[in-house]
Motif scaffolding. Structure first.
Motif, PDB file in Angstrom:
ATOM      1  N   LEU A  65     -49.838  12.704 -43.042  1.00 50.82           N
ATOM      2  CA  LEU A  65     -50.595  13.019 -44.255  1.00 50.82           C
ATOM      3  C   LEU A  65     -50.077  12.311 -45.504  1.00 50.82           C
ATOM      4  O   LEU A  65     -50.647  12.476 -46.581  1.00 50.82           O
ATOM      5  N   ALA A  66     -49.006  11.537 -45.381  1.00 55.64           N
ATOM      6  CA  ALA A  66     -48.467  10.823 -46.537  1.00 55.64           C
ATOM      7  C   ALA A  66     -47.698   9.596 -46.055  1.00 55.64           C
ATOM      8  O   ALA A  66     -47.255   9.538 -44.906  1.00 55.64           O
ATOM      9  N   THR A  67     -47.590   8.636 -46.949  1.00 59.28           N
ATOM     10  CA  THR A  67     -46.804   7.437 -46.680  1.00 59.28           C
ATOM     11  C   THR A  67     -45.798   7.239 -47.801  1.00 59.28           C
ATOM     12  O   THR A  67     -45.958   7.777 -48.898  1.00 59.28           O
ATOM     13  N   ARG A  68     -44.768   6.474 -47.505  1.00 59.01           N
ATOM     14  CA  ARG A  68     -43.723   6.192 -48.487  1.00 59.01           C
ATOM     15  C   ARG A  68     -43.560   4.685 -48.588  1.00 59.01           C
ATOM     16  O   ARG A  68     -43.546   3.986 -47.584  1.00 59.01           O
ATOM     17  N   GLU A  69     -43.442   4.219 -49.814  1.00 64.72           N
ATOM     18  CA  GLU A  69     -43.251   2.794 -50.062  1.00 64.72           C
ATOM     19  C   GLU A  69     -42.071   2.607 -51.001  1.00 64.72           C
ATOM     20  O   GLU A  69     -41.945   3.328 -51.992  1.00 64.72           O
ATOM     21  N   ARG A  70     -41.234   1.642 -50.697  1.00 69.08           N
ATOM     22  CA  ARG A  70     -40.064   1.367 -51.529  1.00 69.08           C
ATOM     23  C   ARG A  70     -40.442   0.372 -52.615  1.00 69.08           C
ATOM     24  O   ARG A  70     -41.040  -0.666 -52.335  1.00 69.08           O
ATOM     25  N   VAL A  97     -36.786   2.761 -55.847  1.00 64.08           N
ATOM     26  CA  VAL A  97     -37.315   4.119 -55.866  1.00 64.08           C
ATOM     27  C   VAL A  97     -38.412   4.184 -54.802  1.00 64.08           C
ATOM     28  O   VAL A  97     -39.054   3.178 -54.500  1.00 64.08           O
ATOM     29  N   TYR A  98     -38.569   5.358 -54.199  1.00 63.22           N
ATOM     30  CA  TYR A  98     -39.650   5.542 -53.232  1.00 63.22           C
ATOM     31  C   TYR A  98     -40.848   6.166 -53.922  1.00 63.22           C
ATOM     32  O   TYR A  98     -40.717   7.107 -54.693  1.00 63.22           O
ATOM     33  N   GLN A  99     -42.007   5.604 -53.620  1.00 61.45           N
ATOM     34  CA  GLN A  99     -43.265   6.150 -54.122  1.00 61.45           C
ATOM     35  C   GLN A  99     -44.060   6.661 -52.926  1.00 61.45           C
ATOM     36  O   GLN A  99     -44.045   6.050 -51.855  1.00 61.45           O
ATOM     37  N   TYR A 100     -44.736   7.759 -53.128  1.00 59.42           N
ATOM     38  CA  TYR A 100     -45.471   8.412 -52.047  1.00 59.42           C
ATOM     39  C   TYR A 100     -46.966   8.388 -52.339  1.00 59.42           C
ATOM     40  O   TYR A 100     -47.386   8.513 -53.488  1.00 59.42           O
ATOM     41  N   ALA A 101     -47.722   8.236 -51.269  1.00 58.36           N
ATOM     42  CA  ALA A 101     -49.177   8.242 -51.396  1.00 58.36           C
ATOM     43  C   ALA A 101     -49.749   9.148 -50.313  1.00 58.36           C
ATOM     44  O   ALA A 101     -49.199   9.220 -49.201  1.00 58.36           O
ATOM     45  N   PRO A 102     -50.831   9.831 -50.618  1.00 59.08           N
ATOM     46  CA  PRO A 102     -51.456  10.681 -49.603  1.00 59.08           C
ATOM     47  C   PRO A 102     -52.255   9.828 -48.626  1.00 59.08           C
ATOM     48  O   PRO A 102     -52.738   8.751 -48.974  1.00 59.08           O
ATOM     49  N   THR A 103     -52.390  10.317 -47.414  1.00 57.95           N
ATOM     50  CA  THR A 103     -53.370   9.728 -46.521  1.00 57.95           C
ATOM     51  C   THR A 103     -54.715  10.026 -47.179  1.00 57.95           C
ATOM     52  O   THR A 103     -54.957  11.169 -47.574  1.00 57.95           O
ATOM     53  N   PRO A 104     -55.570   9.014 -47.344  1.00 58.85           N
ATOM     54  CA  PRO A 104     -56.858   9.268 -48.007  1.00 58.85           C
ATOM     55  C   PRO A 104     -57.605  10.424 -47.328  1.00 58.85           C
ATOM     56  O   PRO A 104     -57.532  10.596 -46.107  1.00 58.85           O
ATOM     57  N   LEU A 105     -58.291  11.200 -48.139  1.00 60.58           N
ATOM     58  CA  LEU A 105     -58.969  12.399 -47.643  1.00 60.58           C
ATOM     59  C   LEU A 105     -59.899  12.124 -46.456  1.00 60.58           C
ATOM     60  O   LEU A 105     -59.885  12.901 -45.496  1.00 60.58           O
ATOM     61  N   PRO A 106     -60.680  11.035 -46.447  1.00 57.67           N
ATOM     62  CA  PRO A 106     -61.518  10.799 -45.258  1.00 57.67           C
ATOM     63  C   PRO A 106     -60.680  10.657 -43.980  1.00 57.67           C
ATOM     64  O   PRO A 106     -61.055  11.173 -42.929  1.00 57.67           O
TER      65      PRO A 106
END
Length: 128
Positions: A77-82, A91-100
């Motif tokens: 449900l989420a990804t992490r990018e450095r 720093v790590y940034q997080y993004a949600p798995t897109p709702l669709p």
């Protein structure tokens, strides 16, 4: 498929709710805590957030947010990018798995669970 295991107890709760919210459905389908589902919802509105930013937004301790993000990543449900910082470090940034995509994951998870339950039903009474 993502690591998911619908919670029977949460499923019963969900069935009693006439109009369950996304948070309740996520908690049930992925067997996660409500605060983890809330973290996902917050990521939807603030993609690219850091742990610090999410902790401030959610008014929660950074270590708790970190654990929630770890769970969300395990469930798909989420990804992490450095991201490298100008002054050095990262720093790590997080993004949600897109709702669709998250909706599709929910459908796949429930379908797999229903298939398992149907298989168990078919085994009842079969003694070898």
């Amino acid at each position: 498929m993502a690591n998911a295991d619908p919670s029977p107890a949460k499923f019963r709760e969900l069935m009693l709710d006439e109009e369950p919210e996304l948070r309740e459905v996520l908690a049930c389908v992925f067997n996660i805590q409500h605060h983890e589902a809330k973290t996902y919802e917050t990521l939807l509105s603030t993609p690219g957030s850091t742990v610090e930013e999410l902790a401030a937004e959610l008014d929660r301790d950074r270590s708790n947010v970190n654990r929630s993000l770890s769970t969300l990543r395990e469930k798909g449900l989420a990804t992490r990018e450095r991201r490298l910082l100008d002054g050095g470090g990262h720093v790590y940034q997080y993004a949600p798995t897109p709702l669709p995509e998250a909706r599709e994951l929910m459908h796949e998870t429930l379908d797999a669970w229903a298939e398992y339950v149907h298989g168990r039903i078919d085994e009842f009474g079969n003694t070898e």
